[in-house]
Design an enzyme around this catalytic site. Structure first.
Site, PDB file in Angstrom:
ATOM      1  N   HIS A  67     -17.238  22.418  41.431  1.00  0.00           N
ATOM      2  CA  HIS A  67     -17.596  22.891  42.770  1.00  0.00           C
ATOM      3  C   HIS A  67     -17.692  24.412  42.807  1.00  0.00           C
ATOM      4  CE1 HIS A  67     -17.180  19.410  45.760  1.00  0.00           C
ATOM      5  NE2 HIS A  67     -17.206  18.859  44.553  1.00  0.00           N
ATOM      6  N   ASP A  68     -16.816  25.089  42.089  1.00  0.00           N
ATOM      7  CA  ASP A  68     -16.856  26.545  42.063  1.00  0.00           C
ATOM      8  C   ASP A  68     -18.151  27.046  41.432  1.00  0.00           C
ATOM      9  OD1 ASP A  68     -15.719  29.223  42.339  1.00  0.00           O
ATOM     10  OD2 ASP A  68     -15.472  29.182  40.172  1.00  0.00           O
ATOM     11  N   VAL A  71     -21.674  26.637  43.392  1.00  0.00           N
ATOM     12  CA  VAL A  71     -21.933  27.299  44.677  1.00  0.00           C
ATOM     13  C   VAL A  71     -22.310  28.766  44.501  1.00  0.00           C
ATOM     14  CG1 VAL A  71     -20.952  27.933  46.922  1.00  0.00           C
ATOM     15  CG2 VAL A  71     -20.511  25.675  45.948  1.00  0.00           C
ATOM     16  N   GLY A  73     -21.554  30.446  41.473  1.00  0.00           N
ATOM     17  CA  GLY A  73     -21.312  30.743  40.078  1.00  0.00           C
ATOM     18  C   GLY A  73     -19.828  30.614  39.780  1.00  0.00           C
ATOM     19  N   ASP A  75     -16.858  31.939  39.593  1.00  0.00           N
ATOM     20  CA  ASP A  75     -16.195  33.190  39.975  1.00  0.00           C
ATOM     21  C   ASP A  75     -14.940  32.972  40.808  1.00  0.00           C
ATOM     22  OD1 ASP A  75     -17.274  32.317  42.353  1.00  0.00           O
ATOM     23  OD2 ASP A  75     -18.285  34.215  42.850  1.00  0.00           O
ATOM     24  N   SER A  77     -14.581  31.735  43.588  1.00  0.00           N
ATOM     25  CA  SER A  77     -14.755  31.959  45.033  1.00  0.00           C
ATOM     26  C   SER A  77     -14.264  30.773  45.845  1.00  0.00           C
ATOM     27  CB  SER A  77     -16.224  32.246  45.356  1.00  0.00           C
ATOM     28  OG  SER A  77     -17.058  31.181  44.939  1.00  0.00           O
ATOM     29  N   PRO A 166     -23.896  18.274  44.734  1.00  0.00           N
ATOM     30  CA  PRO A 166     -24.504  16.933  44.784  1.00  0.00           C
ATOM     31  C   PRO A 166     -23.734  16.012  45.720  1.00  0.00           C
ATOM     32  CG  PRO A 166     -24.258  17.691  42.518  1.00  0.00           C
ATOM     33  CD  PRO A 166     -23.495  18.658  43.369  1.00  0.00           C
ATOM     34  N   THR A 197     -15.058   9.676  34.576  1.00  0.00           N
ATOM     35  CA  THR A 197     -14.208   8.761  33.824  1.00  0.00           C
ATOM     36  C   THR A 197     -12.752   8.888  34.270  1.00  0.00           C
ATOM     37  OG1 THR A 197     -13.540   8.067  31.605  1.00  0.00           O
ATOM     38  CG2 THR A 197     -13.797  10.423  31.946  1.00  0.00           C
ATOM     39  N   ASP A 256     -12.534   9.043  28.557  1.00  0.00           N
ATOM     40  CA  ASP A 256     -13.219   8.318  27.491  1.00  0.00           C
ATOM     41  C   ASP A 256     -14.655   8.021  27.940  1.00  0.00           C
ATOM     42  OD1 ASP A 256     -12.933   6.309  29.395  1.00  0.00           O
ATOM     43  OD2 ASP A 256     -11.328   5.278  28.313  1.00  0.00           O
TER      44      ASP A 256
END
Length: 328
Positions: A67-68, A71, A73, A75, A77, A166, A197, A256
């Protein structure tokens, strides 16, 4: 599409790739060799302590990293907090990020800061990247070298998350376009999806597949019927929204290639999971990774390295935060 439009799209794609390449040019595996030579062992010990407290540490940290990076890059944030409640982490799509992921980074940062020679030397973004590698290894996944040298971003806004993460109901074309915008290929997309997984998802993310698929009380035909009935038992229509279900019903806490085997059986929990098998363009990769765990791990490591290069801050674009939750 006209030839002129195609040429413009080509130029835009080329420019994006050039910017990506320039951003990670500063990254080096041995970045902290002189400033904080034991940084990896310090962080690993902190992550192991957190992991022993709760296994949720693993999927929470891995998801936080994704997620970081997607959004603003890579960084850190997403870790920033703001008094006005307008930071990335309060966007509705980020509210489901487990607190243990944030806590992992904060505990690792505190451990690094306790070492006199390392104080104010290691970025929160690099700590998140290293902690992510460590939780993957702790759950049985591959170990790999992590490129370091990221700076922490100073900007975190709720609005910046919009259309950059996504969604659970995305089909392959939308997923592919989103990943391609970051220089990630179809192989990278499928390999990174294999992170499912481990971990879990809230019932609300797939309820339409088991109750209201096109018409009331129908089930998504791409779902295995037995699995769909299990999901209905776990997630009745009046279920507590805090209830979660494992993304991998077979080996939910082991990193796995079972995720890909599940897809072949119609047991992909989210639409964005099962589409990787129902779409012919990605099905061959699912079959490869399901039958060859080494191929999956190699592709995953490559994709994680490319993911970690997105939007790297350089020079005056960032800083090394003393406190990961606020700018200096």
């Amino acid at each position: 599409m006209s030839s002129s439009s195609s040429f413009i799209l080509f130029l835009v794609s080329l420019l994006s790739l050039q910017l990506i390449a320039a951003s990670f040019g500063q990254l080096q595996v041995d970045y902290y060799n002189h400033s904080c030579p034991n940084v990896e062992s310090i962080i690993r010990a902190a992550v192991e302590r957190k992991f022993q407290q709760t296994i949720v540490t693993a999927p929470a940290t891995l998801r936080l990293f994704f997620h970081d990076c997607f959004v603003r890059g890579c960084d850190a944030s997403v870790i920033l907090a703001k008094r006005n409640g307008a930071a990335e982490k309060v966007n509705p799509i980020d509210l489901s990020l487990a607190g243990d992921g944030f806590d992992t980074v904060l505990k690792a940062k505190a451990a690094v800061e306790e070492v006199p020679g390392c104080r104010n030397k290691v970025s929160c973004a690099d700590i998140l990247a290293l902690a992510t590698r460590d939780v993957i290894t702790l759950t049985g996944g591959p170990s790999y070298t992590v490129e370091l040298g990221r700076l922490d971003g100073r900007i975190s806004t709720k609005a910046s998350v919009r259309r950059r993460i996504p969604h659970a109901n995305f089909k392959l074309p939308k997923l592919e376009a989103m990943f391609a915008s970051h220089g990630l290929s179809l192989t990278d997309l499928v390999a990174l999806s294999g992170a499912h997984t481990i971990g879990f998802s809230h019932c609300s993310q797939f309820s339409r597949r088991i109750y209201r698929f096109r018409s009331r009380n129908s089930i998504d035909p791409t779902l295995d019927l037995g699995y769909a009935q299990q999901l209905r038992n776990w997630c009745p229509t009046n279920v507590d929204p805090r209830i979660v279900v494992s993304l991998d019903p077979t080996t939910p806490w082991i990193f796995d290639n079972q995720y890909f085997k599940n897809l072949r059986q119609g047991k992909g929990l989210l639409t964005s999971d099962q589409t990787l098998f129902t779409d012919r363009r990605s099905r061959k990769l699912v079959n490869l990774f399901a039958s060859n765990s080494t191929a999956f791990e190699q592709a995953f490591v490559t994709a994680m390295t490319k993911l970690g290069r997105i939007g790297v801050k350089t020079g005056n674009q960032g800083e090394i935060r003393q406190d990961c939750t606020r700018v200096n």
